[in-house]
Design a protein around this motif. Structure first.
Motif, PDB file in Angstrom:
ATOM      1  N   UNK A   1       0.862  -1.178   0.000  1.00 50.98           N
ATOM      2  CA  UNK A   1       0.000   0.000   0.000  1.00 50.98           C
ATOM      3  C   UNK A   1       0.901   1.232   0.000  1.00 50.98           C
ATOM      4  N   UNK A   2       0.471   2.281  -0.711  1.00 49.13           N
ATOM      5  CA  UNK A   2       1.302   3.461  -0.848  1.00 49.13           C
ATOM      6  C   UNK A   2       0.638   4.693  -0.243  1.00 49.13           C
ATOM      7  N   UNK A   3       1.490   5.623   0.167  1.00 50.49           N
ATOM      8  CA  UNK A   3       1.069   6.881   0.777  1.00 50.49           C
ATOM      9  C   UNK A   3       1.841   8.009   0.114  1.00 50.49           C
ATOM     10  N   UNK A   4       1.164   9.140  -0.095  1.00 48.28           N
ATOM     11  CA  UNK A   4       1.810  10.350  -0.608  1.00 48.28           C
ATOM     12  C   UNK A   4       1.684  11.461   0.423  1.00 48.28           C
ATOM     13  N   UNK A   5       2.686  12.345   0.437  1.00 45.92           N
ATOM     14  CA  UNK A   5       2.674  13.518   1.315  1.00 45.92           C
ATOM     15  C   UNK A   5       2.738  14.753   0.438  1.00 45.92           C
ATOM     16  N   UNK A   6       1.967  15.768   0.796  1.00 41.35           N
ATOM     17  CA  UNK A   6       1.867  16.959  -0.048  1.00 41.35           C
ATOM     18  C   UNK A   6       2.664  18.130   0.532  1.00 41.35           C
ATOM     19  N   UNK A   7       2.793  19.135  -0.297  1.00 41.19           N
ATOM     20  CA  UNK A   7       3.338  20.416   0.133  1.00 41.19           C
ATOM     21  C   UNK A   7       2.431  21.043   1.192  1.00 41.19           C
TER      22      UNK A   7
ATOM     23  N   UNK B   1      -0.508  16.194   7.949  1.00 43.50           N
ATOM     24  CA  UNK B   1       0.836  15.673   8.206  1.00 43.50           C
ATOM     25  C   UNK B   1       1.760  16.874   8.219  1.00 43.50           C
ATOM     26  N   UNK B   2       2.055  17.379   9.429  1.00 42.98           N
ATOM     27  CA  UNK B   2       2.778  18.637   9.512  1.00 42.98           C
ATOM     28  C   UNK B   2       1.943  19.743   8.883  1.00 42.98           C
ATOM     29  N   UNK B   3       2.569  20.566   8.035  1.00 46.09           N
ATOM     30  CA  UNK B   3       1.809  21.647   7.396  1.00 46.09           C
ATOM     31  C   UNK B   3       1.062  21.211   6.143  1.00 46.09           C
ATOM     32  N   UNK B   4       1.230  19.939   5.745  1.00 44.24           N
ATOM     33  CA  UNK B   4       0.580  19.437   4.540  1.00 44.24           C
ATOM     34  C   UNK B   4      -0.387  18.318   4.847  1.00 44.24           C
ATOM     35  N   UNK B   5      -0.573  17.451   3.866  1.00 37.76           N
ATOM     36  CA  UNK B   5      -1.498  16.335   3.997  1.00 37.76           C
ATOM     37  C   UNK B   5      -0.801  15.010   3.721  1.00 37.76           C
ATOM     38  N   UNK B   6      -1.240  13.983   4.403  1.00 36.53           N
ATOM     39  CA  UNK B   6      -0.906  12.606   4.078  1.00 36.53           C
ATOM     40  C   UNK B   6      -2.109  12.034   3.338  1.00 36.53           C
ATOM     41  N   UNK B   7      -1.858  11.440   2.165  1.00 34.77           N
ATOM     42  CA  UNK B   7      -2.934  10.969   1.292  1.00 34.77           C
ATOM     43  C   UNK B   7      -2.662   9.520   0.902  1.00 34.77           C
ATOM     44  N   UNK B   8      -3.691   8.698   0.918  1.00 25.88           N
ATOM     45  CA  UNK B   8      -3.527   7.308   0.515  1.00 25.88           C
ATOM     46  C   UNK B   8      -4.802   6.760  -0.106  1.00 25.88           C
ATOM     47  N   UNK B   9      -4.671   5.558  -0.680  1.00 26.11           N
ATOM     48  CA  UNK B   9      -5.819   4.873  -1.290  1.00 26.11           C
ATOM     49  C   UNK B   9      -5.394   3.457  -1.625  1.00 26.11           C
TER      50      UNK B   9
ATOM     51  N   UNK C   1       7.053  -6.659  -2.063  1.00 22.15           N
ATOM     52  CA  UNK C   1       7.669  -5.461  -2.636  1.00 22.15           C
ATOM     53  C   UNK C   1       7.229  -4.216  -1.866  1.00 22.15           C
ATOM     54  N   UNK C   2       8.191  -3.354  -1.537  1.00 26.04           N
ATOM     55  CA  UNK C   2       7.878  -2.099  -0.848  1.00 26.04           C
ATOM     56  C   UNK C   2       8.502  -0.895  -1.555  1.00 26.04           C
ATOM     57  N   UNK C   3       8.907  -1.081  -2.803  1.00 27.31           N
ATOM     58  CA  UNK C   3       9.365   0.073  -3.567  1.00 27.31           C
ATOM     59  C   UNK C   3       8.134   0.862  -4.024  1.00 27.31           C
ATOM     60  N   UNK C   4       8.315   2.157  -4.247  1.00 30.28           N
ATOM     61  CA  UNK C   4       7.194   2.993  -4.680  1.00 30.28           C
ATOM     62  C   UNK C   4       7.115   3.027  -6.197  1.00 30.28           C
ATOM     63  N   UNK C   5       5.908   3.274  -6.707  1.00 25.92           N
ATOM     64  CA  UNK C   5       5.703   3.444  -8.151  1.00 25.92           C
ATOM     65  C   UNK C   5       4.547   4.419  -8.342  1.00 25.92           C
TER      66      UNK C   5
ATOM     67  N   UNK D   1       1.100  19.776  -4.743  1.00 24.07           N
ATOM     68  CA  UNK D   1       2.296  19.089  -5.235  1.00 24.07           C
ATOM     69  C   UNK D   1       2.697  18.000  -4.237  1.00 24.07           C
ATOM     70  N   UNK D   2       3.019  16.834  -4.773  1.00 22.96           N
ATOM     71  CA  UNK D   2       3.541  15.762  -3.922  1.00 22.96           C
ATOM     72  C   UNK D   2       5.000  16.049  -3.578  1.00 22.96           C
ATOM     73  N   UNK D   3       5.327  15.955  -2.297  1.00 31.72           N
ATOM     74  CA  UNK D   3       6.700  16.206  -1.869  1.00 31.72           C
ATOM     75  C   UNK D   3       7.385  14.950  -1.331  1.00 31.72           C
ATOM     76  N   UNK D   4       6.654  13.864  -1.235  1.00 33.17           N
ATOM     77  CA  UNK D   4       7.246  12.627  -0.730  1.00 33.17           C
ATOM     78  C   UNK D   4       6.215  11.532  -0.660  1.00 33.17           C
ATOM     79  N   UNK D   5       6.627  10.426  -0.095  1.00 35.32           N
ATOM     80  CA  UNK D   5       5.731   9.290   0.040  1.00 35.32           C
ATOM     81  C   UNK D   5       6.512   8.026   0.334  1.00 35.32           C
ATOM     82  N   UNK D   6       5.805   6.946   0.546  1.00 33.86           N
ATOM     83  CA  UNK D   6       6.439   5.679   0.837  1.00 33.86           C
ATOM     84  C   UNK D   6       5.459   4.546   0.578  1.00 33.86           C
ATOM     85  N   UNK D   7       5.981   3.336   0.635  1.00 34.03           N
ATOM     86  CA  UNK D   7       5.156   2.136   0.497  1.00 34.03           C
ATOM     87  C   UNK D   7       5.423   1.220   1.676  1.00 34.03           C
ATOM     88  N   UNK D   8       4.396   0.516   2.096  1.00 30.25           N
ATOM     89  CA  UNK D   8       4.516  -0.468   3.175  1.00 30.25           C
ATOM     90  C   UNK D   8       3.597  -1.638   2.893  1.00 30.25           C
TER      91      UNK D   8
END
Length: 381
Positions: free
Chosen positions: A225-231, A255-263, A273-277, A299-306
């Motif tokens: 599952x993947x998560x994105x973090x925004x500006x 998430x701090x001054x931005x948002x954590x977004x997932x789906x 596999x835990x690499x992002x795509x 704008x997406x500024x980061x993210x991760x997969x778990x």
């Protein structure tokens, strides 16, 4: 390196550290936890951090509510600030079937002391102003829910476990479990042998492999599952709830001054596999356009997969195997493990000590699948 333990806990995420902490605080001597990497390096550190009691299953409601109480006391009891934000969970409902299911869920939650309620689209928008109410029929909201920092919870539990005499072994991989007949005699690790008669498997997505070494089937399947973090988002309300569009599974919280977004990604296939795509991004943007178009401009500024640790009915496996003796497990939480960590640690402590837990978890035994008695959870994120 220790060479003897009364109990060996395998896994250094929220479940393992919570269990070790609860055992050590209960006075169990020589508790040893082994983690092949760093603490919280598996699924826990990749979690979105949501904590809630809004479930469809009575057991999950009770485990979630008990854990919410523990999260509320966490800093006082451990000295660790876990960044707990009790801003609520808001489930957005777009079909009559969803509304009917959540109406039943709210009735059950209320009967168990959870202050959830249904709201109309206008109130949902007031609570979460980034959404659009087009096509929205209702929402379910509970102010007791929220989110916090998973790594802080793990380190708080680990530190407290150590203070009460437990040993935490990082970079120590469990490589096998030795048996004499039906009795566990030791855990073999990459750093040596630990004699013990009790093993507690809290290895998350890797639990099936651990249990297989003693002939126990824990039907846990890993899924990325993947998560994105925004500006930063100007004017983001500090009380923004964890917001979930139930139809698409799109969710977001601060998430701090931005948002954590997932789906969830229906195209994702099981595996480790835990690499992002970016293959999930078109579906994510489609869901945003439908329910929260303001997110498309960020704008997406980061993210991760778990990894989720899914079971066939998307509900946990908690219990003790009939054979070999003293092989206990807490795994397969299918996306709602972090939020149940405190309560499950308490339950497993009681199972180990032969006490009656505050909730009867026998329906969550791994044996339920062989008995054709699945226990599906509907309120999945």
């Amino acid at each position: 390196m220790v060479n003897q333990a009364s109990v060996v806990v395998i896994g250094g995420g929220v479940m393992g550290t919570s269990i070790a902490c609860h055992l050590a605080r209960a006075g169990v001597p020589d508790v040893v936890l082994v983690e092949r990497d760093e603490l919280a390096s598996g699924s826990t550190s990749k979690a979105a951090g949501g904590v809630r009691a809004q479930f469809s299953d009575e057991l999950n409601i009770q485990l979630g509510a008990r854990s919410l109480e523990a999260f509320g006391r966490f800093e006082e009891e451990t000295g660790y600030d876990i960044g707990l934000h009790r801003v609520g969970y808001l489930f957005l409902l777009s079909t009559p079937e969803e509304v009917a299911a959540f109406e039943a869920g709210v009735r059950l939650q209320n009967a168990l002391g959870v202050p959830s309620r249904l709201t109309d689209p206008a109130e949902a928008h007031r609570l979460s102003p980034l959404i659009t109410t087009d096509g929205l029929l209702a929402a379910a909201y509970s102010p007791d829910d929220g989110h916090c920092t998973p790594e802080a919870v793990v380190h708080g539990y680990a530190a407290t476990a150590r203070r009460h005499g437990a040993t935490i072994l990082r970079h120590c991989e469990a490589t096998g479990i030795e048996l004499h007949g039906d009795t566990i005699t030791a855990v073999t690790t990459s750093r040596g042998r630990i004699a013990t008669d009790t093993v507690i498997c809290a290895a998350g997505a890797w639990s099936r492999q651990v249990a297989a070494t003693v002939g126990v089937d824990l039907p846990v399947e890993p899924l990325r599952r993947q998560i994105a973090v925004t500006e930063p988002v100007p004017g983001l309300p500090p009380t923004l709830p964890m917001t979930i569009d139930f139809t698409t599974s799109l969710y977001f919280h601060t998430e701090g001054p931005g948002l954590l977004v997932g789906m969830s990604d229906p195209e994702e296939t099981p595996g480790f596999a835990t690499d992002t795509h970016d293959r999930w991004i078109p579906a994510l943007c489609e869901a945003m356009a439908r329910r929260a178009p303001a997110l498309l401009d960020l704008r997406r500024t980061g993210g991760w997969a778990g990894l989720y640790e899914n079971t066939p009915d998307h509900n946990a496996l908690i219990g003790e195997a009939p054979s070999p003796s003293r092989f206990l497990y807490a795994t397969g939480f299918s996306g709602h493990g972090f939020l149940q960590g405190p309560a499950v640690g308490e339950v497993v402590r009681d199972l180990y000590l032969g006490r009656v837990p505050f909730v009867d978890v026998r329906p969550l035994s791994a044996d339920r699948f062989a008995a054709d008695a699945p226990r599906p959870e509907a309120n999945l994120v």
